[in-house]
Design a protein around this motif. Structure first.
Motif: not given
Length: 480
Positions: A43-45, A79-80, A89-97, A126-127
Motif C-alpha cells: 500500500l506504499g506506507h 519508479r514509473k 504509491k502513486n508510482y509503479q515499480i517497473s523496469q525502464y531502460d 514490474e508490479e
C-alpha cells in the motif's frame, strides 16, 4: 484493406502465479474478498521497504530463456510515476531502460501451415496495480456514479512481453498470442487465464501503403481479454484506419478502448494526454545481477516447448489440430505423455484426453482423480475387446471421481464386454429371426442396415456385446 499493409505489435502482461506478491509477503490469490491481502509495503506506507521476490525473478528469467532472450547481467528497477486511484504509491515499480530480458523471438504457426518468426523486443518485470470497479451499468468510468477500489492485486508480480512490430494481420497477431500463452502455460509460471486478467494484451497497430517501409501513425488498443477479442479489435481498427486514410482523414496517435459489446474501438486519450512518467531508478532496490550459475540452473528447468511438443505428437500419428489442443493444456500433456509412456496407442490416447477427459474436467471444474495409468488402461482394454467404448466411458467417469483402477471399475459396474462367439452367435440368430424385413434389405444390397441389426444385438446383450465381433457374426449369417 486495399493497398495498405497493417503493422502490428503486441504488449502482453502476465501475472506470475507465485505464492506471494512481488515486494512483500502478502498472498498472491485471485478472487479473495476485496482488500484482504494488503500490507503497508504494497500500500506504499511511509517508511516501508520493498524486497524483490526471488521466485518471481527466477520465473521471468525462465520466460526469457524460453523466448531466446539475452539475460542481462545488470538490470534495474525504476519508479514509473503517475497518479491513478488504484496506484496506492502513486508510482509503479517497473523496469525502464535496463530490462532483465532483451531480444529473443517466437515462432508462430499460421493458418496456411507456414511458420513465421516474431521478434521479441524485451521482457521486463514490474508490479501490478489494484483494480477499480466503476459503479455504472457498463462498468466504465464515463457514466459511473462512484468507484470501488480493491488493492489485493496491487503488487502482484507482473511480466510484460513486448513484441517487435512484425505481425501483418489479425490472424498473425492471434497466432502469436496463442503461441505465447501456450509457452507460458508449459513453463508453469502463470495460469494465463485471460478471463481473470492473468494474461492481458494491448495491441499497437498502424497502416502504411503496401510496399513501403516507413511506419504509419500508431494507435494502441486496450481491454482485450481473449484471443477472439484481439482478432476482432484488430479487424475493426484496421478497417477504421483504412477508411480514414481513403477519405483523407488523418490518423491520430491515441489510445483506444475495445468495446466488446459494440464490436468497436473507442477513443480513450490522445497523445497530448499521454503521461510523463518521470522514470528514475528505484532507490530502495539494488541492481539485479543474476549469478550465471543460477541462470544455468533455471535453464535446466525449461521444459519441452509447445512447438517441439506438437511436432513430436505429430510424429506419433496425432493430427495437427489435435496436437495443438493437447499442447494448449498442461494437465492434458501430463496425462497424454504418461499414458503413452505406459504403452497406450498415441492416437487413441489423444482422442480420449481431448474429448471425454476434457468434458469430465470441464464439468467438474477440476482435474479429478485420473492418472495416466487410468487412460492407458482404457485404451488397452478397448483394444483387447475387454470393454466397449460406452463401457470404458462409464468406467472412466467412475475413476475420475474416485481414483479406482479402470479394471476394478469395469468389474464393479458389470461393464466387461462379451466376446464369446457362442453367446453372441445365439443372439445374432435371434436378431435375424426377429427382423426379416431388415435382413432382406441387407441381402438386396442395402449395407447400411447392418448398423440397425448390430444395435438390436447390443440391446439383447445389455450393451455388453463386442460390437465388432457382433457385426462379424451377423455378416457371416446374412451372407452365408
Amino acid at each position: 484493406m486495399g493497398d495498405y499493409e497493417a503493422v502490428i505489435g503486441l504488449e502482453c502482461h502476465v501475472e506470475l502465479s507465485t505464492a506471494t506478491k512481488m515486494f512483500c509477503s502478502c498472498a498472491n490469490v485471485f478472487g479473495a474478498e476485496p482488500n484482504t491481502h494488503t500490507c503497508p509495503v504494497c500500500l506504499g506506507h511511509p517508511g516501508t521497504l520493498p524486497v524483490p521476490n526471488r521466485e518471481a525473478i527466477a520465473r521471468i528469467i525462465k520466460i526469457g530463456l524460453a523466448l531466446g532472450c539475452d539475460i542481462a547481467p545488470h538490470s534495474l528497477f525504476h519508479r514509473k510515476n503517475y497518479f491513478y486511484p488504484d496506484m496506492p504509491k502513486n508510482y509503479q515499480i517497473s523496469q525502464y531502460d535496463l530490462p532483465i530480458c532483451v531480444g529473443g523471438s517466437l515462432d508462430i504457426e499460421l493458418p496456411d501451415g507456414t511458420t513465421k518468426t516474431v521478434g521479441i523486443t524485451r521482457v521486463h518485470m514490474e508490479e501490478d496495480t489494484g483494480k477499480t470497479q466503476h459503479g455504472s451499468e457498463s462498468g466504465r468510468i464515463h457514466d459511473a456514479t462512484h468507484a470501488s477500489i480493491d488493492f489485493n492485486r496491487a503488487g502482484v508480480p507482473l511480466v510484460e512481453c513486448v513484441s517487435e512490430p512484425d505481425m501483418r494481420s489479425p490472424e498473425e497477431a492471434a497466432a502469436y498470442l496463442r503461441e505465447l500463452r501456450a509457452t507460458l502455460e508449459s513453463l508453469d509460471v502463470s495460469d494465463v487465464k485471460m478471463e481473470e486478467g492473468s494474461l492481458r494484451c494491448d495491441a499497437n497497430v498502424s497502416l502504411r501503403p503496401a510496399g513501403t517501409d516507413a511506419f504509419g501513425t500508431k494507435v494502441e488498443i486496450k481491454n482485450m481479454n481473449s484471443i477472439r477479442s484481439l482478432e476482432r479489435a484488430l479487424v475493426y481498427e484496421i478497417s477504421r484506419q483504412a477508411e480514414a486514410l481513403d477519405t483523407g482523414v488523418p490518423i491520430v496517435q491515441e489510445t483506444r478502448h475495445w468495446d466488446e459489446d459494440a464490436g468497436a474501438t473507442k477513443s480513450m486519450r490522445s497523445k497530448e494526454e499521454a503521461f510523463d512518467y518521470r522514470y528514475f531508478p528505484e532507490p530502495d532496490i539494488p541492481a539485479l545481477e543474476p549469478d550465471p550459475a543460477w541462470v544455468d540452473a533455471i535453464r535446466a528447468t525449461v521444459p519441452e516447448l509447445p512447438r517441439a511438443r506438437r511436432e513430436r505428437y505429430e510424429r506419433l500419428g496425432v493430427k495437427p489440430d489435435l496436437a495443438r489442443v493437447l499442447v494448449g493444456d498442461r494437465g492434458s500433456v501430463a496425462l497424454f505423455d504418461g499414458a503413452v509412456a505406459a504403452g497406450a496407442e498415441p492416437v487413441a490416447a489423444a482422442n480420449w484426453v481431448t474429448q471425454d477427459v476434457a468434458a469430465l474436467r470441464n464439468a467438474a471444474g477440476n482435474e479429478g482423480a485420473l492418472e495416466a495409468q487410468h487412460l492407458a488402461d482404457v485404451v488397452r482394454m478397448i483394444a483387447e475387446g475387454t470393454v466397449s467404448n460406452a463401457g470404458a466411458k462409464q468406467a472412466l467417469e467412475a475413476s475420475f471421481e474416485t481414483g479406482e483402477p479402470i479394471a476394478q471399475a469395469v468389474e464393479r459396474l458389470g461393464l466387461t464386454q462379451v466376446s464369446d462367439t457362442g453367446t453372441l452367435g445365439a443372439l445374432a440368430d435371434q436378431v435375424i429371426a426377429e427382423n426379416p424385413d431388415v435382413v432382406q434389405k441387407f441381402r438386396d444390397g442395402k449395407e447400411g442396415v447392418i448398423g440397425f441389426l448390430v444395435g438390436q444385438l447390443m440391446q439383447k446383450a445389455a450393451g455388453a456385446a463386442n460390437p465388432k465381433l457382433a457385426q462379424e457374426l451377423l455378416r457371416e449369417r446374412l451372407q452365408g
